[in-house]
Design an enzyme around this catalytic site. Structure first.
Site, PDB file in Angstrom:
ATOM      1  N   TYR A 152       0.711  -1.197   0.006  1.00  0.00           N
ATOM      2  CA  TYR A 152       0.146   0.024   0.012  1.00  0.00           C
ATOM      3  C   TYR A 152       0.955   1.335   0.124  1.00  0.00           C
ATOM      4  O   TYR A 152       0.664   2.231  -0.912  1.00  0.00           O
ATOM      5  CB  TYR A 152      -0.876   0.164   1.356  1.00  0.00           C
ATOM      6  CG  TYR A 152      -1.829   1.015   1.207  1.00  0.00           C
ATOM      7  CD1 TYR A 152      -2.902   1.010   0.410  1.00  0.00           C
ATOM      8  CD2 TYR A 152      -1.793   2.281   2.271  1.00  0.00           C
ATOM      9  CE1 TYR A 152      -3.844   2.151   0.288  1.00  0.00           C
ATOM     10  CE2 TYR A 152      -2.760   3.147   2.237  1.00  0.00           C
ATOM     11  CZ  TYR A 152      -3.765   3.184   1.241  1.00  0.00           C
ATOM     12  OH  TYR A 152      -4.785   4.064   1.433  1.00  0.00           O
ATOM     13  N   LYS A 156       0.831   4.057  -2.839  1.00  0.00           N
ATOM     14  CA  LYS A 156       0.633   5.537  -2.630  1.00  0.00           C
ATOM     15  C   LYS A 156       1.948   6.398  -2.820  1.00  0.00           C
ATOM     16  O   LYS A 156       1.743   7.507  -3.327  1.00  0.00           O
ATOM     17  CB  LYS A 156       0.068   5.723  -1.587  1.00  0.00           C
ATOM     18  CG  LYS A 156      -1.302   4.987  -1.071  1.00  0.00           C
ATOM     19  CD  LYS A 156      -2.388   5.475  -2.124  1.00  0.00           C
ATOM     20  CE  LYS A 156      -3.671   4.756  -1.991  1.00  0.00           C
ATOM     21  NZ  LYS A 156      -4.739   5.623  -2.790  1.00  0.00           N
TER      22      LYS A 156
END
Ligand code: NAP
Length: 247
Positions: A152, A156
């Site tokens: 994640y 991002k």
């Protein structure tokens, strides 16, 4: 936002559904995209009941051919795309040692590849029109390491740099590209974690203002960056984290 054609990916629930409603209240024509067409139709009906305008397109952002077809279809129907909110995203996590190739590919194909190709398609039509606003939903996890969130955080972090590159390439064309970086926000995607009192306590200990974000907190930032008055802001990442990343 009046009369602006605003495409929101991942609009079926959570932040995407909430911001779609807020944008519709401001007079935008919202184009709701995600995989779950039934949920999108329900949201469209709710928006219309409240006097707004909404349309639905089924879209899995992990498929580049679907992105091309859907954005082509949106352009055919409305003649332009003014705003793209790249919100579709996965937030599940694993300890680094447990990550499988499938987990990596799935998250990257939605959070990073999908976001890039949606931007590419919207950017193509925005350039023709000489105007556009793209807002990418990044995360505080793009700025600081969060345990058990390796993939994640990587996805991002990639969103942040893509935001800058696209902002640079398209600045002269009248298009701004910005990101926002929220802290934990209560949505179906985080409910399971935030409903666990120990997890919530740990999260709140890391947020100096002492509360998680609300969808309205997120919407306020998006409305500014997606609106006509933010033309001097591009390539930025507006952090909405109650202070998590200042420590
Ligand atoms: N909530 C938070 O604490 C938080 C914090 C920072 C950043 N964010 C970011 O904010 C965004 C929204 O998060 P959320 O918490 O609202 O998530 P959520 O409640 O899990 O909703 C995710 C949305 O993304 C859509 N989606 C997932 N995979 C998709 C795909 N392949 N193609 C198209 N749409 C897809 C889902 O729709 P379908 O299932 O209908 O396709 C759903 O509408 C994400 O990018 C997330 O990383 C969230």
């Amino acid at each position: 936002m009046k009369d602006k054609i605003v495409v929101v990916t991942g609009a079926s629930k959570g932040i995407g559904a909430g911001i779609s409603k807020e944008l519709a209240h401001l007079g935008a024509t919202v184009v709701l995209c995600s995989r779950n067409i039934e949920k999108l139709k329900k949201l469209k009906a709710q928006i219309e009941k409240e006097g707004g305008i909404a349309h639905v397109f089924q879209l899995d952002v992990s498929s580049v051919s679907q992105i091309e077809n859907v954005f082509g279809g949106i352009h055919d129907e409305f003649g332009r795309i003014d705003v793209l909110i790249n919100n579709a995203g996965l937030g599940n996590n694993h300890a680094a040692l447990d990550v499988k190739e499938m987990d990596w590919d799935e998250m990257m194909s939605i959070n990073l590849k999908g976001l890039f190709f949606c931007s590419q398609q919207a950017g193509k039509y925005m350039i023709k029109n000489g105007y556009g606003r793209i807002v990418n939903i990044s995360s505080q996890a793009s700025l600081v390491a969060i345990k058990d969130h390796a993939v994640y955080c990587a996805s991002k972090g990639g969103v942040n740099l893509l935001t800058k590159v696209l902002a640079l390439e398209w600045a002269e064309k009248g298009i701004t590209v910005n990101a926002i970086a929220p802290t934990f926000t209560y949505t179906p995607g985080t409910a399971e974690r935030l409903d666990n009192p120990d997890y919530l306590k740990n999260v709140l200990n890391r947020i100096p203002v002492g509360k998680v974000a609300t969808i309205r907190d997120i919407a306020a930032a998006i409305i500014y960056l997606a609106g006509p008055n933010s033309g001097m802001v591009t390539g930025s990442n507006l952090v909405i984290d109650g202070g998590w990343t200042i420590k």
